[in-house]
Design a protein around this motif. Structure first.
Motif, short mmCIF file in Angstrom:
data_model
loop_
_atom_site.label_atom_id
_atom_site.label_comp_id
_atom_site.label_asym_id
_atom_site.label_seq_id
_atom_site.Cartn_x
_atom_site.Cartn_y
_atom_site.Cartn_z
N LYS A 1 62.53 34.52 72.26
CA LYS A 1 63.50 35.60 72.45
C LYS A 1 63.55 36.07 73.91
CE LYS A 1 64.86 39.92 70.27
NZ LYS A 1 64.40 41.01 69.46
N ARG A 2 62.42 36.06 74.59
CA ARG A 2 62.45 36.55 75.97
C ARG A 2 62.65 35.41 76.99
NH1 ARG A 2 56.22 38.16 77.72
NH2 ARG A 2 55.68 35.99 78.13
N GLY A 3 62.91 34.19 76.47
CA GLY A 3 63.31 33.10 77.36
C GLY A 3 62.22 32.11 77.74
N ASP A 4 61.06 32.17 77.09
CA ASP A 4 60.02 31.19 77.39
C ASP A 4 60.27 29.89 76.62
OD1 ASP A 4 58.45 32.91 79.04
OD2 ASP A 4 57.72 33.94 77.24
N GLY A 5 59.70 28.79 77.10
CA GLY A 5 59.76 27.53 76.37
C GLY A 5 58.64 27.52 75.33
N VAL A 6 58.95 27.12 74.10
CA VAL A 6 57.95 27.16 73.02
C VAL A 6 57.97 25.86 72.23
CG1 VAL A 6 57.09 28.43 71.01
CG2 VAL A 6 58.48 29.62 72.71
N LEU A 7 56.82 25.26 72.07
CA LEU A 7 56.70 24.10 71.18
C LEU A 7 55.62 24.41 70.16
CD1 LEU A 7 57.41 21.06 70.62
CD2 LEU A 7 55.42 20.51 72.04
N GLY A 8 55.88 24.12 68.89
CA GLY A 8 54.89 24.40 67.85
C GLY A 8 54.20 23.14 67.38
N ILE A 9 53.02 23.32 66.82
CA ILE A 9 52.34 22.23 66.10
C ILE A 9 51.69 22.85 64.86
CG2 ILE A 9 50.32 22.38 67.66
CD1 ILE A 9 49.76 19.45 67.02
#
Ligand SMILES: O=C(O)[C@H]1O[C@H](OP(=O)(O)OP(=O)(O)OC[C@H]2O[C@@H](n3ccc(=O)[nH]c3=O)[C@H](O)[C@@H]2O)[C@H](O)[C@@H](O)[C@H]1O
Length: 441
Positions: free
Chosen positions: A120-128
């Motif tokens: 939401k605040r614009g960071d890059g996020v990858l989940g595992i």
């Protein structure tokens, strides 16, 4: 035939077994002098071999059962073009100077909320996430859908998969690792101890190895637990209090994680922040936790068990609302400070921090039930029973002054407000109040 090992070879340093060996030799040669004795010896050897093989098989099956019951065994990893594109897109920050965060346990309760807040605040996020079956996989899938709507991709794999992590860390320069994957639950540790070792110890080490080899190394924020305070009776619990009396294997694995973090910080210069979460609850929560299972059973008209401590004392928890915990996680990422090493080499000292993230006002379990009754508009069928000896502690109570000073952490949601939001979500999620279906919390 000459012996392959000299008669006087010591079996353990300082012990020579010559006499016993000679005696045995004379005894054996008498036995081997008749045909029936030879037959008997062969049968005995065969029997011993069979028993040995059976014993090894039972050992293997035992360990395997622990590892596979909730945790899929990691498979060899082969990336393809589609996968690489999904990973790169998910990791792309939408703002300049945005973080690039790998979130483990992204389909879990805290993992989902933190991933959404970062995106939401614009960071890059990858989940595992390995989507194990410790509790309803359908809930994890529903959380994954929420994340996918926000263009967050979750890799479906185990954090113990070294090959996957190598490919991933070669592909993406993560600025941060938010490590939330864990085998949670205090009481389940007696049923399935192996899964705690697999996720909370082996998994953590596998991740730290990947981080220390990366160039540059990411900063790490990870979930420890209030359970490390164990039988500590000094209240409220401060970070400097003793944590060497865990009451459950779950607590012991979290405490081990804190020591392991110290080692990787010391040897490799990794920046590591451990967060001691205090009984986190809220919408999209974990069905194995009391507030969640009580809600389910109260609505079904099933009796609930309320545990009591020694002298019929009510148990109490410093229940902490998810949004407050998410703020603590974000502030920890933002203030983490850099890891100093690269490619496995330390270049200088790096931050090593530990913070309590609690609510600072414990509530008893009977009070929790009263609040649920109020918002569910149903009376609970209560059985009050003695606390089973299965790892529980009588109370928790956080001192958060360190987190307040260094992270600006300031919990603002009391249990009444938080449970009201949880009940609203629960009814909506289960289709029990259709008018609320579109709302998230
Ligand atoms: O802060 C943590 O580090 C941990 O918090 C959570 O553990 P706990 O504080 O034990 O929460 P939870 O199970 O909801 O039991 C709450 C209360 O209800 C009582 N309880 C429980 C079950 C029951 O049937 N009856 C009952 O009285 C029970 O005796 C207790 O007093 C996380 O699950 C754990 O993963 C970890 O994160």
């Amino acid at each position: 035939m000459p012996p392959s090992v000299p008669d006087n070879f010591p079996s353990t340093p300082g012990k020579v077994k010559m006499e016993r060996s000679n005696y045995f030799g004379r005894f054996a040669s008498r036995w081997h002098s008749t045909a029936s004795a030879r037959l008997l010896s062969c049968s005995a050897i065969l029997l011993a071999l069979t028993l040995f093989v059976l014993f090894r098989m039972s050992l293997y099956n035992g360990a395997d059962q622990y590892l596979t019951r909730v945790t899929p065994i990691p498979q060899a990893f082969k990336p393809d073009h589609v996968w690489e594109t999904q990973v790169r897109q998910s990791c792309l920050p939408k703002k300049s100077e945005g973080l690039i965060v790998l979130v483990t346990g992204a389909a879990g309760f805290v993992g989902t909320h933190v991933s959404l807040a970062l995106k939401k605040r614009g960071d890059g996020v990858l989940g595992i996430d390995n989507f194990n079956s410790y509790y309803e996989v359908s809930l994890k899938r529903a959380r994954q859908e929420l994340l996918e709507k926000q263009e967050i991709f979750i890799i479906e794999d185990d954090i113990n998969n070294k090959e996957l992590l190598k490919v991933l860390f070669d592909l993406i320069q993560f600025t941060h690792l938010m490590h939330l994957a864990a085998q949670a639950g205090v009481r389940y540790a007696m049923q399935n101890p192996g899964s705690y070792v697999h996720s909370n110890i082996a998994g953590f080490v596998t991740l730290l190895e990947a981080c220390k080899d990366a160039s540059p190394q990411p900063a790490i924020v990870w979930a420890s637990s209030s359970s490390v305070y164990g039988l500590n009776s000094k209240v409220p619990f401060s970070e400097s209090d003793r944590t060497d009396q865990p009451a459950s294997l779950y607590a012991a694995t979290k405490k081990a994680g804190e020591e392991i973090a110290h080692t990787y910080n010391h040897i490799y210069g990794l920046s590591i922040t451990g967060l001691r979460f205090f009984t986190v609850y809220g919408p999209w929560g974990r069905p194995d936790m009391a507030y969640f299972s009580f809600t389910r059973d109260i609505l079904k008209g099933k009796p609930i068990s309320i545990f009591q401590g020694a002298n019929k004392q009510d148990l109490a928890r410093d229940f902490t609302y998810i949004d407050d915990v998410v703020k603590g996680c974000m502030a920890s990422l933002d203030t983490a400070g850099k890891s100093t090493g690269s490619g496995g080499k330390k270049k200088g000292p790096a931050p090593l921090r530990i913070f309590n993230l609690g609510n600072t006002s414990p509530v008893t379990v009977p009070n929790l039930v009263s609040i649920l009754e109020k918002y569910l508009k149903v009376k609970a069928k209560k059985n009050t029973i003695k606390m089973p000896r299965n790892g529980d502690v009588p109370f928790t109570h956080a001192n958060v002054s360190l987190a307040h000073a260094q992270l600006g952490y300031n919990p603002t949601t009391n249990l009444d407000v938080g449970l009201k939001r949880f009940v609203k979500w629960y009814l909506s999620y289960h289709g029990l109040e259709p008018s609320l279906k579109s709302q998230r919390s």
